[in-house]
Design a protein around this motif. Structure first.
Motif, PDB file in Angstrom:
ATOM      1  N   ARG A  76       0.826  -1.217   0.000  1.00 35.32           N
ATOM      2  CA  ARG A  76       0.000   0.000   0.000  1.00 35.32           C
ATOM      3  C   ARG A  76       0.856   1.262   0.000  1.00 35.32           C
ATOM      4  N   GLU A  77       1.941   1.242   0.756  1.00 33.65           N
ATOM      5  CA  GLU A  77       2.844   2.399   0.752  1.00 33.65           C
ATOM      6  C   GLU A  77       3.465   2.598  -0.631  1.00 33.65           C
ATOM      7  N   ALA A  78       3.820   1.510  -1.286  1.00 32.45           N
ATOM      8  CA  ALA A  78       4.366   1.606  -2.643  1.00 32.45           C
ATOM      9  C   ALA A  78       3.303   2.128  -3.613  1.00 32.45           C
ATOM     10  N   TRP A  79       2.093   1.660  -3.455  1.00 35.77           N
ATOM     11  CA  TRP A  79       0.975   2.071  -4.312  1.00 35.77           C
ATOM     12  C   TRP A  79       0.745   3.572  -4.199  1.00 35.77           C
ATOM     13  N   VAL A  80       0.646   4.102  -2.975  1.00 33.23           N
ATOM     14  CA  VAL A  80       0.374   5.533  -2.828  1.00 33.23           C
ATOM     15  C   VAL A  80       1.561   6.389  -3.256  1.00 33.23           C
ATOM     16  N   SER A  81       2.754   5.814  -3.254  1.00 37.44           N
ATOM     17  CA  SER A  81       3.923   6.588  -3.684  1.00 37.44           C
ATOM     18  C   SER A  81       3.922   6.843  -5.188  1.00 37.44           C
ATOM     19  N   ALA A  82       3.076   6.138  -5.930  1.00 38.43           N
ATOM     20  CA  ALA A  82       3.028   6.313  -7.382  1.00 38.43           C
ATOM     21  C   ALA A  82       2.540   7.702  -7.775  1.00 38.43           C
ATOM     22  N   LEU A  83       1.767   8.342  -6.908  1.00 39.63           N
ATOM     23  CA  LEU A  83       1.261   9.680  -7.183  1.00 39.63           C
ATOM     24  C   LEU A  83       1.482  10.572  -5.977  1.00 39.63           C
ATOM     25  N   PRO A  84       1.977  11.782  -6.197  1.00 46.59           N
ATOM     26  CA  PRO A  84       2.168  12.701  -5.074  1.00 46.59           C
ATOM     27  C   PRO A  84       0.831  13.028  -4.403  1.00 46.59           C
ATOM     28  N   ARG A  85       0.890  13.267  -3.126  1.00 44.66           N
ATOM     29  CA  ARG A  85      -0.299  13.645  -2.360  1.00 44.66           C
ATOM     30  C   ARG A  85      -0.465  15.158  -2.437  1.00 44.66           C
ATOM     31  N   GLU A  86      -0.503  15.644  -3.658  1.00 44.81           N
ATOM     32  CA  GLU A  86      -0.565  17.079  -3.930  1.00 44.81           C
ATOM     33  C   GLU A  86      -1.642  17.366  -4.952  1.00 44.81           C
ATOM     34  N   ALA A  87      -2.348  18.454  -4.751  1.00 42.97           N
ATOM     35  CA  ALA A  87      -3.418  18.838  -5.661  1.00 42.97           C
ATOM     36  C   ALA A  87      -2.906  18.991  -7.094  1.00 42.97           C
ATOM     37  N   SER A  88      -1.701  19.522  -7.274  1.00 39.52           N
ATOM     38  CA  SER A  88      -1.185  19.773  -8.629  1.00 39.52           C
ATOM     39  C   SER A  88      -1.092  18.487  -9.452  1.00 39.52           C
ATOM     40  N   ALA A  89      -0.753  17.377  -8.816  1.00 37.54           N
ATOM     41  CA  ALA A  89      -0.667  16.099  -9.544  1.00 37.54           C
ATOM     42  C   ALA A  89      -2.041  15.661 -10.031  1.00 37.54           C
ATOM     43  N   TRP A  90      -3.048  15.840  -9.201  1.00 33.27           N
ATOM     44  CA  TRP A  90      -4.403  15.417  -9.562  1.00 33.27           C
ATOM     45  C   TRP A  90      -5.050  16.401 -10.522  1.00 33.27           C
ATOM     46  N   LEU A  91      -4.674  17.662 -10.447  1.00 28.97           N
ATOM     47  CA  LEU A  91      -5.149  18.632 -11.429  1.00 28.97           C
ATOM     48  C   LEU A  91      -4.600  18.278 -12.811  1.00 28.97           C
ATOM     49  N   ALA A  92      -3.341  17.874 -12.864  1.00 28.02           N
ATOM     50  CA  ALA A  92      -2.753  17.443 -14.134  1.00 28.02           C
ATOM     51  C   ALA A  92      -3.483  16.225 -14.680  1.00 28.02           C
ATOM     52  N   ARG A  93      -3.867  15.305 -13.810  1.00 24.23           N
ATOM     53  CA  ARG A  93      -4.614  14.121 -14.257  1.00 24.23           C
ATOM     54  C   ARG A  93      -5.987  14.510 -14.801  1.00 24.23           C
ATOM     55  N   GLN A  94      -6.611  15.549 -14.232  1.00 28.03           N
ATOM     56  CA  GLN A  94      -7.898  16.012 -14.755  1.00 28.03           C
ATOM     57  C   GLN A  94      -7.763  16.470 -16.202  1.00 28.03           C
ATOM     58  N   ALA A  95      -6.599  17.000 -16.550  1.00 30.84           N
ATOM     59  CA  ALA A  95      -6.361  17.424 -17.931  1.00 30.84           C
ATOM     60  C   ALA A  95      -6.154  16.216 -18.857  1.00 30.84           C
ATOM     61  N   LEU A  96      -5.688  15.109 -18.291  1.00 33.12           N
ATOM     62  CA  LEU A  96      -5.428  13.896 -19.075  1.00 33.12           C
ATOM     63  C   LEU A  96      -6.638  12.982 -19.198  1.00 33.12           C
ATOM     64  N   TYR A  97      -7.442  12.907 -18.146  1.00 24.09           N
ATOM     65  CA  TYR A  97      -8.553  11.957 -18.091  1.00 24.09           C
ATOM     66  C   TYR A  97      -9.853  12.667 -17.747  1.00 24.09           C
ATOM     67  N   ALA A  98     -10.928  12.269 -18.412  1.00 21.84           N
ATOM     68  CA  ALA A  98     -12.250  12.737 -18.015  1.00 21.84           C
ATOM     69  C   ALA A  98     -12.486  12.208 -16.608  1.00 21.84           C
ATOM     70  N   THR A  99     -12.813  13.090 -15.685  1.00 22.70           N
ATOM     71  CA  THR A  99     -12.945  12.707 -14.284  1.00 22.70           C
ATOM     72  C   THR A  99     -14.326  13.084 -13.774  1.00 22.70           C
ATOM     73  N   LEU A 100     -15.015  12.106 -13.212  1.00 17.86           N
ATOM     74  CA  LEU A 100     -16.317  12.308 -12.596  1.00 17.86           C
ATOM     75  C   LEU A 100     -16.137  12.166 -11.093  1.00 17.86           C
ATOM     76  N   VAL A 101     -16.796  13.010 -10.335  1.00 15.65           N
ATOM     77  CA  VAL A 101     -16.648  12.965  -8.882  1.00 15.65           C
ATOM     78  C   VAL A 101     -17.996  12.795  -8.203  1.00 15.65           C
ATOM     79  N   ALA A 102     -17.924  12.232  -7.015  1.00 20.13           N
ATOM     80  CA  ALA A 102     -19.046  12.205  -6.080  1.00 20.13           C
ATOM     81  C   ALA A 102     -18.726  13.271  -5.049  1.00 20.13           C
ATOM     82  N   GLU A 103     -19.645  14.203  -4.878  1.00 18.19           N
ATOM     83  CA  GLU A 103     -19.433  15.319  -3.954  1.00 18.19           C
ATOM     84  C   GLU A 103     -20.418  15.225  -2.801  1.00 18.19           C
ATOM     85  N   CYS A 104     -19.923  15.467  -1.597  1.00 15.62           N
ATOM     86  CA  CYS A 104     -20.772  15.516  -0.409  1.00 15.62           C
ATOM     87  C   CYS A 104     -20.350  16.738   0.410  1.00 15.62           C
ATOM     88  N   ASP A 105     -21.293  17.570   0.718  1.00 13.19           N
ATOM     89  CA  ASP A 105     -21.017  18.776   1.518  1.00 13.19           C
ATOM     90  C   ASP A 105     -19.858  19.598   0.952  1.00 13.19           C
TER      91      ASP A 105
END
Length: 196
Positions: free
Chosen positions: A39-68
């Motif tokens: 699990r530690e190796a798995w989570v190390s594949a992507l930084p725990r930073e918003a910028s990494a996930w923002l970049a992924r949003q540009a690469l992949y269509a992303t659908l979210v479930a939002e609560c509050d």
């Protein structure tokens, strides 16, 4: 809880929440199927930073479930390949239908774009549930992260009433719940490692 969940396209403001959902889904949600080292190796594949996930949003269509006002689950789609890249839900919200709804919306979106087949390389946590939903196992594989071997399962599913053999079964696919449209995603110039 389910009535407070809203499904929509990802926005730039969701990126920090996506990082946290990913981290906790792997570290807590996958604890029963993967070792701590895996699990530690798995989570190390992507930084725990918003910028990494923002970049992924540009690469992949992303659908979210939002609560509050917060992203509590998401699915990333490679729409050109008919592939689910990732599907994660906050662990304490598991087994409430959030992942199922995200999958249904993903299937609907890809079917509407002309895809007849969907594929995923699923974790051991997700694979059995997908098979119960009609996905077909096409093989097991191992992926290496930080020197750890992680098992995953290749699965495919026919979309729109067309079985994997190609003969139509009926008059189209059932419709999913309409997707709330958010504002356009913010573009990002960076790329991140491909994790699954």
């Amino acid at each position: 809880m389910q009535q407070r969940i809203r499904y929509r396209a990802a926005l730039g403001r969701d990126a920090a929440d996506q990082a946290e959902v990913f981290h906790h889904a792997v570290m807590q949600g996958a604890a029963g199927r993967y070792t701590l080292a895996q699990r530690e190796a798995w989570v190390s594949a992507l930084p725990r930073e918003a910028s990494a996930w923002l970049a992924r949003q540009a690469l992949y269509a992303t659908l979210v479930a939002e609560c509050d006002g917060h992203c509590v689950g998401f699915v990333e789609l490679d729409t050109s390949e008919g592939r689910i890249e990732t599907l994660y839900v906050w662990p304490s919200l598991g087994r409430r239908g959030i992942a199922t709804q995200l999958l249904e919306l993903a299937e609907q979106r890809l079917h509407e774009q002309g895809m007849t087949r969907l594929r995923i390389e699923a974790s051991l946590v997700l694979a059995d549930a997908l098979e119960r939903r009609g996905w077909q196992r096409v093989g097991d594989e191992w992926v290496e992260r930080q020197g750890e071997s992680l098992p995953r399962v290749g699965l495919v599913k026919a979309l729109g009433g067309i079985p994997l053999g190609g003969t139509p079964l009926g008059e189209g696919a059932p419709r999913g719940i309409p997707l709330d449209e958010g504002s356009p995603r913010e573009a990002s110039r960076g790329k991140t490692p491909h994790d699954e």
